[in-house]
Design a protein around this motif. Sequence first.
Motif, mmCIF file in Angstrom:
data_model
loop_
_atom_site.group_PDB
_atom_site.id
_atom_site.type_symbol
_atom_site.label_atom_id
_atom_site.label_comp_id
_atom_site.label_asym_id
_atom_site.label_seq_id
_atom_site.Cartn_x
_atom_site.Cartn_y
_atom_site.Cartn_z
ATOM 1 N N MET A 276 17.850 39.075 37.790
ATOM 2 C CA MET A 276 16.790 39.963 38.287
ATOM 3 C C MET A 276 17.130 41.405 37.939
ATOM 4 O O MET A 276 18.272 41.838 38.113
ATOM 5 N N LYS A 277 16.148 42.143 37.475
ATOM 6 C CA LYS A 277 16.347 43.538 37.102
ATOM 7 C C LYS A 277 15.634 44.440 38.098
ATOM 8 O O LYS A 277 14.442 44.254 38.369
ATOM 9 N N VAL A 278 16.359 45.436 38.610
ATOM 10 C CA VAL A 278 15.814 46.368 39.591
ATOM 11 C C VAL A 278 15.802 47.771 39.000
ATOM 12 O O VAL A 278 16.814 48.237 38.457
ATOM 13 N N GLN B 67 27.247 43.566 42.895
ATOM 14 C CA GLN B 67 26.926 42.159 43.154
ATOM 15 C C GLN B 67 26.412 41.451 41.904
ATOM 16 O O GLN B 67 25.984 40.297 41.982
ATOM 17 N N GLY B 68 26.417 42.151 40.764
ATOM 18 C CA GLY B 68 25.993 41.533 39.517
ATOM 19 C C GLY B 68 24.527 41.710 39.182
ATOM 20 O O GLY B 68 24.016 41.090 38.247
ATOM 21 N N VAL B 69 23.826 42.565 39.935
ATOM 22 C CA VAL B 69 22.400 42.807 39.677
ATOM 23 C C VAL B 69 22.252 43.864 38.580
ATOM 24 O O VAL B 69 22.969 44.867 38.572
ATOM 25 N N GLU B 70 21.327 43.665 37.679
ATOM 26 C CA GLU B 70 21.041 44.655 36.640
ATOM 27 C C GLU B 70 20.177 45.763 37.244
ATOM 28 O O GLU B 70 19.112 45.490 37.804
ATOM 29 N N VAL B 71 20.646 47.017 37.135
ATOM 30 C CA VAL B 71 19.921 48.130 37.751
ATOM 31 C C VAL B 71 19.674 49.242 36.741
ATOM 32 O O VAL B 71 20.393 49.383 35.758
ATOM 33 N N ASP B 72 18.644 50.027 37.032
ATOM 34 C CA ASP B 72 18.315 51.203 36.226
ATOM 35 C C ASP B 72 17.761 52.251 37.173
ATOM 36 O O ASP B 72 17.273 51.926 38.271
ATOM 37 N N LEU B 73 17.832 53.524 36.782
ATOM 38 C CA LEU B 73 17.358 54.624 37.610
ATOM 39 C C LEU B 73 16.396 55.505 36.827
ATOM 40 O O LEU B 73 16.609 55.769 35.646
ATOM 41 N N LEU B 74 15.366 56.004 37.530
ATOM 42 C CA LEU B 74 14.440 56.965 36.958
ATOM 43 C C LEU B 74 14.284 58.108 37.964
ATOM 44 O O LEU B 74 13.649 57.943 39.008
ATOM 45 N N ASP B 75 14.885 59.243 37.648
ATOM 46 C CA ASP B 75 14.834 60.401 38.522
ATOM 47 C C ASP B 75 13.772 61.365 38.007
ATOM 48 O O ASP B 75 13.986 62.063 37.011
ATOM 49 N N ILE C 49 16.445 40.834 47.582
ATOM 50 C CA ILE C 49 16.271 40.311 46.217
ATOM 51 C C ILE C 49 17.104 39.048 46.002
ATOM 52 O O ILE C 49 16.707 38.172 45.222
ATOM 53 N N ASN C 50 18.230 38.925 46.699
ATOM 54 C CA ASN C 50 19.047 37.717 46.554
ATOM 55 C C ASN C 50 18.312 36.494 47.086
ATOM 56 O O ASN C 50 18.500 35.372 46.588
ATOM 57 N N ALA C 51 17.463 36.711 48.089
ATOM 58 C CA ALA C 51 16.648 35.621 48.630
ATOM 59 C C ALA C 51 15.360 35.435 47.835
ATOM 60 O O ALA C 51 14.527 34.592 48.204
ATOM 61 N N ASP C 52 15.200 36.247 46.777
ATOM 62 C CA ASP C 52 13.987 36.217 45.963
ATOM 63 C C ASP C 52 12.741 36.408 46.826
ATOM 64 O O ASP C 52 11.706 35.770 46.611
ATOM 65 N N PHE C 53 12.875 37.288 47.843
ATOM 66 C CA PHE C 53 11.781 37.678 48.727
ATOM 67 C C PHE C 53 11.240 36.515 49.560
ATOM 68 O O PHE C 53 10.114 36.558 50.047
#
Length: 472
Positions: free
Chosen positions: A1-3, A42-50, A138-142
């Motif tokens: 999952m990508k956040v 935790q191994g989640v793919e993340v990105d930021l937009l400021d 997100i780990n529970a996939d909502f």
Amino acid sequence: MKVLFVHPHGKNWMGSMKDISTIFNLMPPLGMMSIAAFLERQGVEVDLLDCYAHPAPLEELVASIVRRAPDVVGFSTTTSSFLEGYQIAERLKEEAPQVRIVFGGAHACSVGVSLLDSFPAIDYLVIGEGERTFYELINADFRGVEGIPGVGFRRDGKGVLSAVRENIADLDTLPFPAYHRLPDFPRRYNLPLFSYPKAPNTSIISSRGCPYNCSYCDRSVFNRGFRFNSPGYIHEHMSYLHRDFGIRHLFFYDDLFTFDRGRVEELCRLLSDSRLPVTYNCIARLEHVDPELVALLKKSGCWQVNFGIESGDPEVLKKHRKFMELDDVQRKLSMVKESGMRVKGLFMVGLPGEDEVAIRRTIDYALTLPLDEINVTKFTPFPGAPIYKTIREQGEFTEDWPSMNCVNFVFVPHGMTKERLEELYDEFIRRFFHRTRIHMGYAKMVWKSPHSIMTFLRNLPEILKFEMKQKW
């Protein structure tokens, strides 16, 4: 999952002009970055937009988000930036309806789950500290969100809260914020001009919560109480920023950096013994100041101490915060100033109960204090502040969220007008800064803060435009 995390900019309070505040004072979005770092661990793919660092038109922002193809977009907003964030979310839902939209931050926590009743593009809210809540969501996939504390969701079309999320007891278990996810950190970010000796610089937070009950402070995210990082963790954090990003000066953005005396003493000793080449600023409460603490701060590299003074009228102060005799304030500020550290005073104009006499008393008082600099904000009653509940009984309140950024008078106390508040505010700024002593202090910045001088000169055309607009 990508956040993907988005930090919306909010209203440009200078209208069509370039927002020069983001040139002279732009700090990284540390809360959002802390959640991103926790997810990444935790191994989640993340990105930021400021969007503060990279403002862009709505359609361009939405296109940028769609190109990154996230599964989840998390918005961290203040009251003034909430509606801009929601505009992005609405357009994103049209372009990529499969993307889950989650809102958190000060505005979501202070207004609460009722936001879900009026803003349908928001799928979920994160209420309170976000690290564990966001990961569990997100780990529970909502799925099973009602069993995840700290989540706002809809039940039968109505916003409800799953349960209250307990605060993280040991902040040392959290990773350092994801500075590395900001594409141009630290180059694009800078502390307020003339408030640092060296660049690059940045901000840091080493505690959460506040046990005090000032009427105007929003405590809806971290609540009351006080939790903090250990001195060893803070020293390691500072060392990391210096080693990996070349940071040479830091601002501790904690509300109560000096609250736990033992913590401050140990950190000062670590900094003195290690000779880490990083200086710093901090915010301190006057109650904590004594000769021993001042000596420790100075020896460990403290360059400037900021104090919330707010008002020079005793009766106004007693209504809004813990009161300290004005003579004691002057004595303690002098103590810090005489140690060789700079002193900055933080004031408000337009507090409930203020009239012209009280504001003039504050202006006259400020001119007697040994301050190198001031920051004067326009009182704003945020939804999470204690005073918000009764604010309409104390004056005229225009609850325009985009304008609630402490640089607009959205509240006018009984007996005052907005026009008169603006005039008194301008007089405060003019009388403080148009003095020979202050001019001489800034002249010394040529060698005390050369980066500030160069930044000032480089942006002089925009400053002059702003000055002309103010005169008109």
